[in-house]
Each structure stands twice: as C-alpha cells, then as structure tokens.
Design a protein around this motif. Sequence first.
Motif, mmCIF file in Angstrom:
data_model
loop_
_atom_site.group_PDB
_atom_site.id
_atom_site.type_symbol
_atom_site.label_atom_id
_atom_site.label_comp_id
_atom_site.label_asym_id
_atom_site.label_seq_id
_atom_site.Cartn_x
_atom_site.Cartn_y
_atom_site.Cartn_z
ATOM 1 N N HIS A 337 0.861 -1.187 0.000
ATOM 2 C CA HIS A 337 0.000 0.000 0.000
ATOM 3 C C HIS A 337 0.903 1.245 0.000
ATOM 4 O O HIS A 337 1.618 1.516 0.963
ATOM 5 C CB HIS A 337 -0.884 -0.047 1.261
ATOM 6 C CG HIS A 337 -1.772 1.143 1.404
ATOM 7 N ND1 HIS A 337 -2.494 1.411 2.538
ATOM 8 C CD2 HIS A 337 -2.090 2.135 0.539
ATOM 9 C CE1 HIS A 337 -3.178 2.522 2.373
ATOM 10 N NE2 HIS A 337 -2.943 2.984 1.169
ATOM 11 N N THR A 339 1.558 5.335 -0.281
ATOM 12 C CA THR A 339 0.901 6.650 -0.143
ATOM 13 C C THR A 339 1.922 7.768 -0.305
ATOM 14 O O THR A 339 2.968 7.751 0.352
ATOM 15 C CB THR A 339 0.265 6.772 1.265
ATOM 16 O OG1 THR A 339 -0.369 5.544 1.580
ATOM 17 C CG2 THR A 339 -0.727 7.921 1.331
ATOM 18 N N GLN A 341 2.220 11.770 0.287
ATOM 19 C CA GLN A 341 1.483 12.826 0.990
ATOM 20 C C GLN A 341 2.229 14.142 0.810
ATOM 21 O O GLN A 341 3.345 14.297 1.315
ATOM 22 C CB GLN A 341 1.451 12.450 2.473
ATOM 23 C CG GLN A 341 0.227 12.921 3.208
ATOM 24 C CD GLN A 341 0.275 12.389 4.636
ATOM 25 O OE1 GLN A 341 1.215 12.645 5.375
ATOM 26 N NE2 GLN A 341 -0.726 11.620 5.007
ATOM 27 N N ASN A 359 0.176 13.917 -4.303
ATOM 28 C CA ASN A 359 -0.664 13.145 -3.380
ATOM 29 C C ASN A 359 -1.251 11.972 -4.148
ATOM 30 O O ASN A 359 -1.981 12.174 -5.116
ATOM 31 C CB ASN A 359 -1.806 14.014 -2.836
ATOM 32 C CG ASN A 359 -1.297 15.013 -1.818
ATOM 33 O OD1 ASN A 359 -0.963 14.655 -0.695
ATOM 34 N ND2 ASN A 359 -1.179 16.277 -2.238
ATOM 35 N N ILE A 360 -0.907 10.764 -3.727
ATOM 36 C CA ILE A 360 -1.494 9.575 -4.370
ATOM 37 C C ILE A 360 -1.680 8.515 -3.289
ATOM 38 O O ILE A 360 -0.878 8.430 -2.339
ATOM 39 C CB ILE A 360 -0.568 8.904 -5.431
ATOM 40 C CG1 ILE A 360 0.395 9.880 -6.093
ATOM 41 C CG2 ILE A 360 -1.366 8.124 -6.452
ATOM 42 C CD1 ILE A 360 1.457 9.180 -6.926
ATOM 43 N N ASP A 361 -2.706 7.710 -3.469
ATOM 44 C CA ASP A 361 -2.894 6.566 -2.576
ATOM 45 C C ASP A 361 -3.091 5.334 -3.458
ATOM 46 O O ASP A 361 -4.100 5.231 -4.154
ATOM 47 C CB ASP A 361 -4.127 6.826 -1.692
ATOM 48 C CG ASP A 361 -4.200 5.815 -0.561
ATOM 49 O OD1 ASP A 361 -3.180 5.638 0.132
ATOM 50 O OD2 ASP A 361 -5.260 5.163 -0.408
ATOM 51 N N LYS A 363 -3.677 1.594 -3.342
ATOM 52 C CA LYS A 363 -4.028 0.480 -2.434
ATOM 53 C C LYS A 363 -3.305 -0.803 -2.877
ATOM 54 O O LYS A 363 -3.030 -0.986 -4.076
ATOM 55 C CB LYS A 363 -5.543 0.237 -2.468
ATOM 56 C CG LYS A 363 -6.367 1.378 -1.880
ATOM 57 C CD LYS A 363 -6.552 1.176 -0.388
ATOM 58 C CE LYS A 363 -7.371 2.235 0.299
ATOM 59 N NZ LYS A 363 -7.106 3.630 0.033
ATOM 60 N N ILE A 396 6.332 9.784 2.238
ATOM 61 C CA ILE A 396 5.918 8.622 1.447
ATOM 62 C C ILE A 396 5.776 7.475 2.448
ATOM 63 O O ILE A 396 6.678 7.238 3.270
ATOM 64 C CB ILE A 396 6.957 8.243 0.374
ATOM 65 C CG1 ILE A 396 7.164 9.399 -0.610
ATOM 66 C CG2 ILE A 396 6.512 6.993 -0.386
ATOM 67 C CD1 ILE A 396 8.220 9.136 -1.680
ATOM 68 N N ASP A 399 2.584 0.684 3.351
ATOM 69 C CA ASP A 399 1.817 0.005 4.409
ATOM 70 C C ASP A 399 1.704 0.909 5.642
ATOM 71 O O ASP A 399 1.869 0.458 6.793
ATOM 72 C CB ASP A 399 2.474 -1.334 4.789
ATOM 73 C CG ASP A 399 2.567 -2.280 3.605
ATOM 74 O OD1 ASP A 399 1.855 -2.048 2.608
ATOM 75 O OD2 ASP A 399 3.354 -3.242 3.665
ATOM 76 N N ASN A 400 1.502 2.203 5.406
ATOM 77 C CA ASN A 400 1.343 3.227 6.462
ATOM 78 C C ASN A 400 2.583 3.445 7.332
ATOM 79 O O ASN A 400 2.505 4.036 8.397
ATOM 80 C CB ASN A 400 0.140 2.896 7.374
ATOM 81 C CG ASN A 400 -1.143 2.923 6.584
ATOM 82 O OD1 ASN A 400 -1.345 3.829 5.764
ATOM 83 N ND2 ASN A 400 -1.985 1.918 6.779
ATOM 84 N N THR A 527 0.985 -4.722 -6.083
ATOM 85 C CA THR A 527 0.695 -3.328 -6.376
ATOM 86 C C THR A 527 1.544 -3.001 -7.601
ATOM 87 O O THR A 527 2.753 -3.262 -7.606
ATOM 88 C CB THR A 527 1.112 -2.441 -5.185
ATOM 89 O OG1 THR A 527 0.473 -2.956 -4.035
ATOM 90 C CG2 THR A 527 0.733 -1.002 -5.422
#
Length: 584
Positions: A337, A339, A341, A359-361, A363, A396, A399-400, A527
């Motif tokens: 995952h 991200t 920011q 900004n992109i997410d 999944k 960046i 996985d959070n 991904t």
Amino acid sequence: MKHFKTLKNFLLEHKKRYILGIIWLVIVDILQLIFPQILKKITDLLQSNQLSLDELLNYAMLIMLLGLGTGLGRYFWRIYIQTTARKAEYYLRNRLFSHLQSLSTNYFNTHKTGDLMAHATNDINAVRTALGPGVVMIIDSVFITITTLIMMIKTTNLLLVILALFPLPFLAFSVQKMGKVIHKRFRNVQETFSDLSDRAQENFAGVRVVKSFVQEEEEIKKFSKVNKNNFDKNMKLIKVSGLLRPLIQFISGISFLIVIWYGGILVIEGQISLGDFVAFNSYLSLLVWPMMAIGWVINILQRGSASMERINNILFEKPDITDSDNTLDTINNIDGHITFQNVWFKYPNSNGYALKNINIDIKEGTTLGVVGRTGSGKTTLVNLILRLYDIDKGNIFIDNIPIRNFLIKNLRENIGYVSQDNFLFSTTVKQNISFAFEKDIDDNKIYNAAKKAEVYDNIIDFPNGFNTSLGERGVTMSGGQRQRTAIARAIIKDPSILILDDSLSSVDTQTEERILKNLKDVMEDKTNIIIAHRISTVKNADHIIVLDEGEIVERGTHEELVNNNKIYNDIYVKQMLEEKIENI
Ligand SMILES: Nc1ncnc2c1ncn2[C@@H]1O[C@H](COP(=O)(O)OP(=O)(O)OP(=O)(O)O)[C@@H](O)[C@H]1O
C-alpha cells in the motif's frame, strides 16, 4: 604519509611479512659488502705472488656461494615484500569497489566513469609501488649507503671517499628531477592511449551509424589525429627517458675518474694497496644504485601519497541515502500500500522541483497508470519509491509506515523494477534473468518468467538458448527483446510491488497486449505502477494519473479521463488516429 593511515590495519596485520622481507634485504646487502673484501684479498695476494691455485679455487667457490646467497636472499625479500604489496593492491581494490557500490545514485551522476576507472587502476598501482618497491628502495638505499661509506673509509682514506662521493648527490638530484618529468610524460602517453582505444572502441560499437552516415573517411582522419597525438607524446617521453641512463653513467663516471686519478696516486705512493684500490672501486659501484634509488623513491612516495589521498576521498565519501536510526529491520514483507502525501522533490544540484505537491494513494493489489509528456516526472516518481533519492518535503508511506523506516535492502528486495534503459549485463540470458538471486535457481522458474514476458520463443532461437551470452561477445538483442528480458528479471522475484517504467514501448501493440494478458495473473496480487507513453498500456489500470511539469494535472479511470477532455483525452485521440492511419 598521513594518507596511508587508511591502510593501518592491513599493514599491522602484515607487519610480520614486511619484517621478514626487510631481514632478507639486509642479509643481501651484507653479502654484497663482503664481495669487495674478497677482491681486495685476491688482488693483494696476486700482487705479492702468494696465491696458490687451490686458494684461488677456494676464493672462486666463496664468490659463487656469495652470488648464490644474494640470489636466494633477493628471491625471499621479493616474495615477502612484493607479494604483500600485491595483497594491499587486491585489498584496496576490493574495498574501493564495495564502497562505490554503497554510494548513492547521485554520486554516479556527478562523477565520470573514466575518473573512477583511473582511481581503480592508476592510483591503486601507484599505492602498490609505494608499498613494494618504495619501501625496499628506502631501506636498501639507506642501509647500503651507510655501510658502504663505513667500509670505504675503513679500506682507504677519508679524502678519497669525499672526492669520490662529490658527484653522487647530483646523481640523486638529476634522477629525482628527470623522474618527475618522465612520469608526467608517461601519464600523457597513457592518456592519449586511452583516447585512442576509446575512439577505436566507439567506432567498432557504432559501426552501423558510421556506415549509414558514410563517415568512414572522416573517422579514419579523426583516428589518425588521435594516433598522431599518441605518437608525439611517445616521442617526447623517449627524449627524456633515453637521456636518463647516459646521464647516470656520465655522473658516476666522474666519480670513477676521480678514484682512478687520486686513488692511483695513493697506490703509486704506497699509501694504499692495490687490493684496497680494487675494493674501493667495487664499493663505489655499489653506491651508484642507492643514489639513483633515493631520487626515484622520493617520486614514488610522493605519487603513492597523492594517489592514496585521491582514493581516501572516495573511501571517506558518505552515501546520501542510508538506513536511519528509526529503521525497523523486522519488516521483511511488504503488502504494497503506497501513499504519497504532499511530496516535493528537487534533484541535487538542480534549481526547480521535479515533483510538486504529489498526493497519491495506491491500495495494495491495485494498478496505477502514469502518463505524461517526456520530462514530466514519471521516472522521478518511482525513483522515490525505490529510495534512489530522498524527498525534500512531505511523506511517502508504504503500508502506512514512513519509507525511511524500512531497511533499504528490504524495501528494494520487495520491489520488481523494470527500468527505462533495460540495462542487461554481458553474461548469459539465464544469469541476467536470475540476477536477483545469489544462488542458482530452478531453470523452470526462469523459463516461466521468460514465457510470461513473451521472450521465451526468442531466447530458445538463440545459438545456446538460455545459455547464450549477451553483449559484445554474444548476441545483440533487439530493443523489444531487451525490454522483455528485463521484465522477466523483475517478475521472477515475485515482488509485492511491480514497476514497469516505459517497459512496453519497444514492442508492437499486439505483443504488448499479449504481455499484459500474460502478466495479468502475475500482477493480480501485487501493487503495480505502469508508466507509459501509450494509452493502450495503461487503459486497464485501476487508477491513472497524468503528470505535467512535475504536477498531477488529471486523475481517474480511463473512461473518466477520456470524458474529461483534457491532456489524457488529447493523447488518446491522437494515438487512436495514428493507429487508424497505420492500419489503412
Ligand atoms: N539526475 C538528475 N538530475 C537533475 N535533473 C534530473 C535528473 N533526472 C531527471 N532530471 C530532470 O527531472 C525532470 C523529470 O525527469 P523524469 O526522468 O522523471 O521524466 P520522465 O517523465 O520520466 O521523462 P521520460 O518520459 O522522457 O522518461 C526532467 O526535467 C529531467 O531533466
């Protein structure tokens, strides 16, 4: 000499070998000093008619034994000192190469490959020469000079010694000065030779371009110019190096002249014996070498020290991208995952931002398509995920977890990256595809990856199939074959994140369709980020972004973007038209 501190541990570890080498060196020097004494004895006995044939034979045997001992001693000091210097060269070259491997991508953007190669060859050679012949020359020349002087004074008188030695410092001085010039000219020859081989190599590699532009004559002229330059530099070198030996002979000849003149008078006057006179001449010839060596050794040590400093500059260079204190070395598996920011990024030494407020997410298990004009920042975006560069502002996450908290090794091992240049090594096809694995892997895995990348049929047609060598000594792959081999190299890793950077640009649309169909099940649980100029490559992605001058200017699915009627739709319509024209 402070630059040699880098080798402190190596030298301490090998000090025993150096000490043994020095002991042998001193033994050789002592044996050399005995020889003139034997000559003196024989001459004096001969002059007074006291030498029997048996005694003469004994002396001859002694001389032979001395020669044998000297030879053996020379062999041993070479074994101990020269081999240790070679070991230092081996150690230093390995250390330099592994350090260069640890440096960040940007280091290689700002340093020329040719310069790095020069450090790995010329500089390391200069350090080896300082640690081998350099050490030998210093010890040898100091020891032999002092002991020979003592023996000379003991054998004859001080005035003769002073007179005989008078020209010798000029010898050391001339060798040192001329040695410097010779080295400079030798370097010039080496440089022109490397120009010469570069030109020849480029010409053979680019022979198709040369012929298609009918530039053979022009290239011959250019080659001839570089060849002439090399010839001129060689001539300049010979002019000085050819002078060195006659100069040494001339200066040492003056010493011998003085000895013959003044020493002769002393013999005639009966102040010294004929044997003393012969021994003195023999000692004098022993002194010529250390005087020359002192001149050489100054240059060798200066050069070695300058080279060591240049090597140290690389060894002390810190990589820009490193694991931080917050690194979590426990995370081995990545779900994928991703991200971005508010990410801003500027290349080092560059003024403008290559990426602005991204900004992109993405999944896990989904596919992101990235399109945009050339230079819009697509490759830069994936460079940041691989941590080839670090961002300036924003975050960046994978996985959070902040990307900097992953061990770089773990992060990159979880990413399958097909770069735009599709670089392949000059090894076999099999070794290229299994590049990510240290040990040999099952051939079926390699074949499977090649089949998925649609390159299997091409490879089995090569002369040795998967064992065919690539590059200059093997087959030359077409652009499309290279791209597909690079895809096979990435997917065989079974990574959590798969990045294809413009990786289908060299194949036709039908092959592209087949590859994408094959990759469907490979990509299913990953991904995926697909960068492309062709809309057909990304149209099935779950999400597509359009980059323009480092900014995301559009985002959505294929249908949404087509309906948007902006850049994406423009590109799409143009490409549809081109396709129609091609099919007419
Ligand atoms: N190492 C670098 N140092 C400085 N600037 C760079 C570097 N690499 C790329 N750039 C600049 O960053 C910008 C984005 O480049 P990038 O390679 O990401 O574009 P791209 O969209 O992938 O282009 P293309 O489609 O031609 O591959 C360009 O202006 C480029 O000149």
